[in-house]
Design an enzyme around this catalytic site. Structure first.
Site, PDB file in Angstrom:
ATOM      1  N   SER A 166       0.860  -1.202   0.000  1.00  0.00           N
ATOM      2  CA  SER A 166       0.000   0.000   0.000  1.00  0.00           C
ATOM      3  C   SER A 166       0.886   1.238   0.000  1.00  0.00           C
ATOM      4  O   SER A 166       2.031   1.184   0.475  1.00  0.00           O
ATOM      5  CB  SER A 166      -0.865  -0.006   1.263  1.00  0.00           C
ATOM      6  N   TYR A 177      -1.843  -0.534  10.489  1.00  0.00           N
ATOM      7  CA  TYR A 177      -1.901  -0.898   9.066  1.00  0.00           C
ATOM      8  C   TYR A 177      -0.618  -0.483   8.344  1.00  0.00           C
ATOM      9  O   TYR A 177      -0.014  -1.290   7.622  1.00  0.00           O
ATOM     10  CB  TYR A 177      -3.120  -0.235   8.422  1.00  0.00           C
ATOM     11  N   LYS A 181       2.184  -2.878   6.415  1.00  0.00           N
ATOM     12  CA  LYS A 181       2.514  -2.793   4.995  1.00  0.00           C
ATOM     13  C   LYS A 181       3.988  -2.432   4.784  1.00  0.00           C
ATOM     14  O   LYS A 181       4.597  -2.842   3.786  1.00  0.00           O
ATOM     15  CB  LYS A 181       1.584  -1.801   4.290  1.00  0.00           C
TER      16      LYS A 181
HETATM   17  P1  NDP Z   1     -11.385  -6.177  -0.190  1.00  0.00           P
HETATM   18  O1  NDP Z   1     -11.921  -6.025   1.189  1.00  0.00           O
HETATM   19  O2  NDP Z   1     -12.296  -5.948  -1.342  1.00  0.00           O
HETATM   20  O3  NDP Z   1     -10.698  -7.592  -0.369  1.00  0.00           O
HETATM   21  C1  NDP Z   1      -9.959  -8.182   0.650  1.00  0.00           C
HETATM   22  C2  NDP Z   1      -9.814  -9.646   0.330  1.00  0.00           C
HETATM   23  O4  NDP Z   1      -9.034 -10.251   1.361  1.00  0.00           O
HETATM   24  C3  NDP Z   1     -11.152 -10.369   0.278  1.00  0.00           C
HETATM   25  O5  NDP Z   1     -11.114 -11.382  -0.691  1.00  0.00           O
HETATM   26  C4  NDP Z   1     -11.253 -10.957   1.660  1.00  0.00           C
HETATM   27  O6  NDP Z   1     -12.034 -12.135   1.721  1.00  0.00           O
HETATM   28  C5  NDP Z   1      -9.799 -11.320   1.931  1.00  0.00           C
HETATM   29  N1  NDP Z   1      -9.576 -11.413   3.362  1.00  0.00           N
HETATM   30  C6  NDP Z   1      -9.735 -10.436   4.286  1.00  0.00           C
HETATM   31  N2  NDP Z   1      -9.487 -10.916   5.505  1.00  0.00           N
HETATM   32  C7  NDP Z   1      -9.188 -12.232   5.360  1.00  0.00           C
HETATM   33  C8  NDP Z   1      -8.851 -13.274   6.259  1.00  0.00           C
HETATM   34  N3  NDP Z   1      -8.805 -13.059   7.586  1.00  0.00           N
HETATM   35  N4  NDP Z   1      -8.582 -14.510   5.766  1.00  0.00           N
HETATM   36  C9  NDP Z   1      -8.646 -14.749   4.432  1.00  0.00           C
HETATM   37  N5  NDP Z   1      -8.958 -13.804   3.527  1.00  0.00           N
HETATM   38  C10 NDP Z   1      -9.226 -12.560   3.992  1.00  0.00           C
HETATM   39  O7  NDP Z   1     -10.160  -5.145  -0.236  1.00  0.00           O
HETATM   40  P2  NDP Z   1      -9.064  -4.826  -1.357  1.00  0.00           P
HETATM   41  O8  NDP Z   1      -9.297  -5.605  -2.574  1.00  0.00           O
HETATM   42  O9  NDP Z   1      -8.990  -3.370  -1.447  1.00  0.00           O
HETATM   43  O10 NDP Z   1      -7.740  -5.334  -0.608  1.00  0.00           O
HETATM   44  C11 NDP Z   1      -6.784  -6.167  -1.209  1.00  0.00           C
HETATM   45  C12 NDP Z   1      -5.395  -5.742  -0.774  1.00  0.00           C
HETATM   46  O11 NDP Z   1      -5.129  -4.421  -1.281  1.00  0.00           O
HETATM   47  C13 NDP Z   1      -5.191  -5.660   0.738  1.00  0.00           C
HETATM   48  O12 NDP Z   1      -3.949  -6.241   1.069  1.00  0.00           O
HETATM   49  C14 NDP Z   1      -5.149  -4.161   1.009  1.00  0.00           C
HETATM   50  O13 NDP Z   1      -4.372  -3.858   2.129  1.00  0.00           O
HETATM   51  C15 NDP Z   1      -4.530  -3.644  -0.277  1.00  0.00           C
HETATM   52  N6  NDP Z   1      -4.790  -2.227  -0.548  1.00  0.00           N
HETATM   53  C16 NDP Z   1      -6.065  -1.778  -0.809  1.00  0.00           C
HETATM   54  C17 NDP Z   1      -6.282  -0.441  -1.066  1.00  0.00           C
HETATM   55  C18 NDP Z   1      -7.634   0.119  -1.358  1.00  0.00           C
HETATM   56  O14 NDP Z   1      -7.806   1.346  -1.347  1.00  0.00           O
HETATM   57  N7  NDP Z   1      -8.628  -0.688  -1.646  1.00  0.00           N
HETATM   58  C19 NDP Z   1      -5.164   0.538  -1.061  1.00  0.00           C
HETATM   59  C20 NDP Z   1      -3.881  -0.046  -0.786  1.00  0.00           C
HETATM   60  C21 NDP Z   1      -3.713  -1.377  -0.545  1.00  0.00           C
HETATM   61  P3  NDP Z   1     -13.611 -12.119   2.122  1.00  0.00           P
HETATM   62  O15 NDP Z   1     -14.209 -10.891   1.498  1.00  0.00           O
HETATM   63  O16 NDP Z   1     -14.102 -13.392   1.489  1.00  0.00           O
HETATM   64  O17 NDP Z   1     -13.684 -12.106   3.583  1.00  0.00           O
END
Ligand code: NDP
Length: 290
Positions: A166, A177, A181
């Protein structure tokens, strides 16, 4: 409602086969956190380019929807779906690697994307450490463990790893957080150093704000998501907020042989937000949290 908003995206952005940029046929990818958002976009795009993919997350219904999209874009090639929680199930990382290799026979790309934050952003919060262990287990420990488990398979295929970090690892944001990261970035560099001689590349993608359901892990009410992203948009240097496919495009490039000379890189993908450093931190967040 949340899943519908964020899954609707995929109905509008699926590329036509004429847009194919890479040939991942014969390749196998494991993408964590692929039941929604960035991970789903990466899994779908890799499948579009011909890879077989393992998708995983906690929400079985969303996982199933993404599997259907994958079958649509890949002429019916079925994704392997594995449901599990990386903060609870200690056997999950091994299961993800073993079942992927058992089903598809190899592993070429590991995308460590699953991640979360805590609603408590500042040292002033008495509950700051409440979610600390879960965030570090998910964002940091699972990345190290999956890297370790994937290593022998990636050595055979000369594959590569992409860690979704991130901009919060670079611009101080929320203490738990951001520090998790920052650890991811260092995992990328240390792994790249150790695995380079085995022919395995490791890179980080560091997104700025991307339109996903991520806010839920920070306690943002889903009904405020639109308002939140609208407010971000005006503050981005390029006046646009990232879409999951922006990150998937960079992931496909990094996974491909076009990136053969790139390892240990921390790749910012953020609509220029780090340059402008918008104040979408504490105050904005407090306004929109439940
Ligand atoms: P989402 O919440 O849309 O997706 C997160 C994903 O991670 C989902 O598939 C979720 O599964 C899975 N997940 C969360 N917690 C768990 C857990 N305990 N065990 C297994 N799977 C888990 O968010 P993003 O797509 O935005 O996030 C993806 C990555 O991008 C993350 O690492 C985030 O830190 C990073 N990021 C995102 C940004 C943003 O603005 N969106 C900016 C910078 C970085 P489920 O929904 O099935 O629980």
């Amino acid at each position: 409602v949340t899943s519908d908003i964020f899954l609707a995206f995929y109905n509008t952005t699926i590329m036509s086969p004429t847009n194919k940029k890479y040939d991942f046929s014969g390749k196998v990818a494991l993408v964590t956190g692929s039941s929604s958002g960035i991970g789903a976009a990466i899994a779908i795009q890799f499948a579009q380019y011909g890879a077989k993919v393992t998708i995983t997350g906690r929400n079985a219904e969303n996982l199933d929807k993404i599997a259907k999209k994958i079958a649509e874009v890949s002429n019916g090639v079925e994704a392997l779906q594995i449901i599990g929680d990386l903060t609870i199930d200690d056997s999950l990382p091994k299961r993800l690697i073993d079942e992927t290799v058992t089903k598809f026979g190899r592993l070429d790309f590991l995308v460590n994307n699953a991640g979360g934050a805590t609603p408590q952003g500042t040292l002033a919060s008495p509950d700051l450490l409440k979610g600390f262990d879960d965030v570090f287990k998910l964002n940091v420990r699972s990345v190290i463990e999956l890297t370790q488990l994937a290593m022998p398979h990636l050595e055979k295929t000369k594959g590569n790893i992409i860690n979704i970090s991130s901009v919060a690892s670079i611009k101080p944001y929320m203490v738990v957080y951001s520090s998790s990261k920052a650890a991811v970035d260092m995992i990328t560099k240390t792994s790249a150093l150790e695995l380079g001689p085995k022919g395995i590349r490791v890179n980080s993608i560091n997104p700025g704000p991307v339109v996903t359901a991520f806010g839920r892990s920070m306690g943002v009410d889903p009904s405020h998501h639109k308002k939140m992203f609208d407010s971000f948009e005006k503050q981005m240097l390029m006046e646009r907020v990232g879409q999951p496919e922006d990150i998937a495009n960079l992931a496909s490039f990094l996974a491909s042989d076009d990136a053969i000379n790139i390892t240990g890189s921390i790749m910012v993908n953020d609509s220029g937000c780090l340059l402008k450093m918008p104040e979408f931190g504490k105050d904005e967040l407090e306004k929109i949290q439940k």
